[in-house]
Design an enzyme around this catalytic site. Structure first.
Site, PDB file in Angstrom:
ATOM      1  N   THR A 411       0.885  -1.168   0.000  1.00  0.00           N
ATOM      2  CA  THR A 411       0.000   0.000   0.000  1.00  0.00           C
ATOM      3  C   THR A 411       0.913   1.204   0.000  1.00  0.00           C
ATOM      4  O   THR A 411       2.052   1.129   0.435  1.00  0.00           O
ATOM      5  CB  THR A 411      -0.898   0.036   1.258  1.00  0.00           C
ATOM      6  OG1 THR A 411      -1.705  -1.128   1.288  1.00  0.00           O
ATOM      7  CG2 THR A 411      -1.805   1.254   1.290  1.00  0.00           C
ATOM      8  N   THR A 429      -3.592   0.781  -2.966  1.00  0.00           N
ATOM      9  CA  THR A 429      -3.039  -0.509  -2.569  1.00  0.00           C
ATOM     10  C   THR A 429      -3.273  -1.594  -3.609  1.00  0.00           C
ATOM     11  O   THR A 429      -4.235  -1.523  -4.374  1.00  0.00           O
ATOM     12  CB  THR A 429      -3.668  -0.965  -1.219  1.00  0.00           C
ATOM     13  OG1 THR A 429      -3.032  -2.159  -0.778  1.00  0.00           O
ATOM     14  CG2 THR A 429      -5.158  -1.218  -1.341  1.00  0.00           C
ATOM     15  N   GLN A 450      -6.908  -8.098  -3.490  1.00  0.00           N
ATOM     16  CA  GLN A 450      -7.839  -7.433  -2.567  1.00  0.00           C
ATOM     17  C   GLN A 450      -8.956  -8.351  -2.094  1.00  0.00           C
ATOM     18  O   GLN A 450      -9.647  -8.046  -1.127  1.00  0.00           O
ATOM     19  CB  GLN A 450      -8.434  -6.202  -3.253  1.00  0.00           C
ATOM     20  CG  GLN A 450      -8.458  -4.956  -2.387  1.00  0.00           C
ATOM     21  CD  GLN A 450      -7.093  -4.457  -2.027  1.00  0.00           C
ATOM     22  OE1 GLN A 450      -6.680  -4.525  -0.868  1.00  0.00           O
ATOM     23  NE2 GLN A 450      -6.343  -3.983  -3.009  1.00  0.00           N
ATOM     24  N   SER A 482     -11.909  -1.841   4.019  1.00  0.00           N
ATOM     25  CA  SER A 482     -10.510  -1.399   3.925  1.00  0.00           C
ATOM     26  C   SER A 482     -10.097  -0.664   5.192  1.00  0.00           C
ATOM     27  O   SER A 482     -10.938  -0.136   5.921  1.00  0.00           O
ATOM     28  CB  SER A 482     -10.357  -0.459   2.730  1.00  0.00           C
ATOM     29  OG  SER A 482      -9.073   0.110   2.707  1.00  0.00           O
ATOM     30  N   GLY A 507      -0.046  -0.114   5.577  1.00  0.00           N
ATOM     31  CA  GLY A 507       0.232  -1.089   6.639  1.00  0.00           C
ATOM     32  C   GLY A 507      -1.005  -1.758   7.203  1.00  0.00           C
ATOM     33  O   GLY A 507      -1.082  -2.016   8.411  1.00  0.00           O
ATOM     34  N   GLY A 508      -1.999  -2.029   6.341  1.00  0.00           N
ATOM     35  CA  GLY A 508      -3.195  -2.733   6.810  1.00  0.00           C
ATOM     36  C   GLY A 508      -3.837  -1.969   7.965  1.00  0.00           C
ATOM     37  O   GLY A 508      -3.898  -0.745   7.951  1.00  0.00           O
TER      38      GLY A 508
HETATM   39  O1  DON Z   1      -7.334  -1.879   2.113  1.00  0.00           O
HETATM   40  C1  DON Z   1      -6.748  -2.404   3.063  1.00  0.00           C
HETATM   41  O2  DON Z   1      -7.061  -2.223   4.215  1.00  0.00           O
HETATM   42  C2  DON Z   1      -5.552  -3.291   2.792  1.00  0.00           C
HETATM   43  N1  DON Z   1      -5.672  -3.891   1.494  1.00  0.00           N
HETATM   44  C3  DON Z   1      -4.305  -2.502   2.937  1.00  0.00           C
HETATM   45  C4  DON Z   1      -3.080  -3.339   2.788  1.00  0.00           C
HETATM   46  C5  DON Z   1      -1.842  -2.686   3.226  1.00  0.00           C
HETATM   47  O3  DON Z   1      -1.845  -1.587   3.723  1.00  0.00           O
HETATM   48  C6  DON Z   1      -0.602  -3.476   3.042  1.00  0.00           C
HETATM   49  N2  DON Z   1       0.543  -2.731   3.355  1.00  0.00           N
HETATM   50  N3  DON Z   1       1.432  -2.191   3.478  1.00  0.00           N
END
Ligand code: DON
Length: 615
Positions: A411, A429, A450, A482, A507-508
């Site tokens: 992301t 992302t 995703q 998300s 970062g999720g």
């Molecule tokens: O949309 C989301 O919440 C996730 N797909 C985000 C993933 C993410 O941030 C991975 N990272 N660095």
């Protein structure tokens, strides 16, 4: 001051013998930043800019600056930076992914009806094959835990090209060719592989693609791993992605969603057993949403609405802080009472994330109830400053509307401001590092994974350890929940107030807690942008019930004399279960300079090696 002391006495008497009575009333050896004493003096050595882009790769920041120099606005800059990130951070985001863009338009000679703030949602949507129980029941995939992260079934219909070009057409001022030129240049001339790229190569998501024999990930290995030989310092060119970008620059979104590129997407997914039709690719449209708003310290905050969970968590957490403002202001920065309070607030709002949130287009989400002042006050009143609660007790006491019947790294965040006062916070992302590892043949870009952000297997946490509700089960055309949280704060309550902060991260679920902490750093504690993004951070997402904390905070001491102890001890005495380690989020922020009128500070998180570009 009198009020504050009265509060401290109150807390102290309520918690006699507990840590708060000491910590809240005695100065500590923590850093220089306290809510009660936010620095108002100019911060020496912090560069300021009249217009600036902070991305997580310097080449992308410079692509944005190039547009600002041409007279473009913050949207032109963000779109140019984003297309460039598709090339230079191919494992984080790109034209095979999706994103959210918060656009604040204050003033521009060519745009009318301002000020205005738009939450542009170009998140991927589930393909037509995506049934609610698909990953649990499909005979070929039910025993493959990586089915929703690697390969054709991990891929949702990408939204980035439609979103970026929609933003450009409606709110930008430069031509498509102009904003895409830096990305095409980067793809043709190449970029140098950096330490962060190699970190992504070493990630667990890549392990399967790197090893698995056969053709499914062959193109990924050739282009992005240089057949296993990629190393820091290599020059990585992407002529195939340059071809895709040139077609898009020439013909617009239709070049991607119909024609050659769409056929190539359909064919590579079909070869992996996932049947995506040309019609559903052609039907993809971004959504223009109303941002969530709240008032925090007399400032207007624009937060991203569902299908982002980040906006609701941020609005709730800020609401809980406001509800117990005087106590919060009495806590020292990064002290155990402050971290305990934030952690308890995160547990409440992440419990709600888990129980209530999903795509609002197909599911009823009680957004107003969840974010109301009455609710955030109730949640705040349930925070015990001395103890944690049983984990199931966290979250809002509001009725759960029935879940909709079944019919839920990589992301990158960039922040941009221009000299008219317009601002963009954009998070994009492809989900995990290098997404699904599926490359579109002939066009060289990666497709997202995703689908893993849906609830793919009921009762089982996803790649980020998030437990999610049945509301977030996959369905055709539905967007997965998300954590992306692009956020803009104005310096006053009205829409005409100047932009104070543009922030977001990758970062999720760590995105949400990281964005919130940098917002507090900049707005509450007066920490300059470049330092705020680098500060050590904490994270709690309700489940797993673990407080993730950077050692720098945990090992620092608080209190004085015989009562000196580590922050870690202070947190453990309240029942928090700690896990020490590096923060997994990367934040980019731009803050209005408190000392140079009309200028901004900018910070790209050193954790990913980005650098802002401005002047
Ligand atoms: O949309 C989301 O919440 C996730 N797909 C985000 C993933 C993410 O941030 C991975 N990272 N660095």
């Amino acid at each position: 001051m009198v009020l504050r002391s009265a509060f401290l006495v109150l807390i102290a008497s309520a918690l006699t013998g507990c840590a708060e009575s000491r910590t809240a009333s005695t100065p500590t050896s923590q850093g220089p930043y306290r809510a009660a004493a936010a620095p108002t003096n100019p911060v020496k050595g912090e560069p300021t800019y009249r217009h600036v882009v902070a991305a997580d790769h310097e080449i992308a920041s410079k692509a944005g600056l190039e547009m600002l120099r041409k007279g473009g606005n913050a949207v032109d800059a963000a779109v140019a930076a984003s297309f460039t990130l598709s090339v230079v951070r191919p494992y984080s985001c790109g034209i095979g992914g999706g994103g959210f863009m918060m656009i604040h338009l204050k003033r521009h000679p060519k745009i009318t009806g301002l000020p205005r703030t738009i939450a542009l949602d170009y998140r991927e949507v589930a393909p037509s094959w995506a049934r609610a129980d698909f990953f649990e029941t499909d005979p070929k995939l039910k025993d493959d835990p990586a089915a929703s992260t690697n390969g054709a079934h991990a891929v949702a219909i990408p939204g980035t090209v439609a979103g970026l070009l929609d933003a450009l057409e409606k709110f930008g001022t430069l031509s498509r060719e102009a904003v895409m030129a830096p990305a095409i240049r980067a793809a043709e001339e190449g970029f140098v592989v950096d330490a962060d790229y190699m970190r992504a190569v070493a990630s667990s998501n890549v392990a399967r693609g790197a090893k698995e024999a056969g053709s499914q990930f062959a193109e990924f290995r050739t282009i992005y791993l240089l057949n296993g030989r990629v190393k820091e310092g290599d020059l990585l060119k992407q002529p195939a992605q340059a071809r895709a970008l040139k077609l898009i620059a020439r013909d617009g979104a239709k070049a991607f969603y119909s024609g050659e590129i769409a056929s190539a997407i359909r064919s590579v997914l079909g070869a992996g057993g996932a049947n995506v039709t040309l019609a559903e690719l052609a039907a993809y449209r971004p959504r223009e949403l109303l941002p969530l708003t709240t008032s925090f310290q007399g400032k207007k905050v624009f937060a991203f609405p569902p299908p982002s969970s980040g906006g609701i968590v941020i609005v709730q957490t800020l609401g809980m802080i406001e509800a117990r403002r005087e106590e919060f202001d009495s806590f020292d920065y990064d002290s155990s009472p402050q971290i305990h309070f934030l952690t308890e607030a995160f547990k409440h709002s992440f419990a709600d994330r888990s129980r209530f949130l999903a795509d609002p287009a197909v599911t009823d989400i009680p957004v107003l109830n969840l974010t109301s002042q009455a609710n955030t006050r109730d949640l705040a009143s349930r925070i015990d400053l001395s103890r944690t609660q049983p984990i199931e007790s966290y979250g809002s006491n509001i009725p759960r509307a029935a879940a909709h019947p079944p019919t839920d790294s990589g992301t990158s965040h960039l922040s941009a401001v221009d000299s008219w006062g317009n601002a963009v916070a954009c998070t994009e992302t492809i989900n995990l590092q290098f997404g699904s590892l599926v490359v579109v043949p002939g066009f060289g870009f990666l497709l997202n994974d995703q689908m893993d952000d849906f609830t793919t297997r009921r009762g089982t946490p996803n790649a980020f350890g998030l437990r999610q509700d049945d509301r977030n089960l996959p369905a055709p055309g539905k967007q997965p929940l998300s954590s992306m949280s692009p956020t803009i704060v104005l310096s006053g309550e009205t829409d005409t107030s100047p932009v104070e902060l543009v922030v977001g991260g990758s970062g999720g679920p760590w995105i949400i807690t990281g964005t919130l902490q940098v917002l507090l750093d900049c707005v509450t504690y007066g920490i300059p942008a470049s330092k705020a993004v680098a500060q050590p951070r904490i994270h709690h997402q309700w489940m797993p019930n673990t407080l993730r904390i950077e050692p720098e905070i945990a090992d620092s001491t608080e209190g004085s004399g015989k009562q000196t102890r580590t922050v870690r001890a202070g947190l453990e005495s309240r029942g928090q279960e700690l896990k020490l380690g590096k923060s997994e989020c990367v934040i980019q922020a731009i803050r209005r300079s408190p000392s140079s009128p009309g200028r901004f500070e900018a910070g790209s998180d050193p954790r990913k090696g980005g650098k802002p570009a401005g002047e």
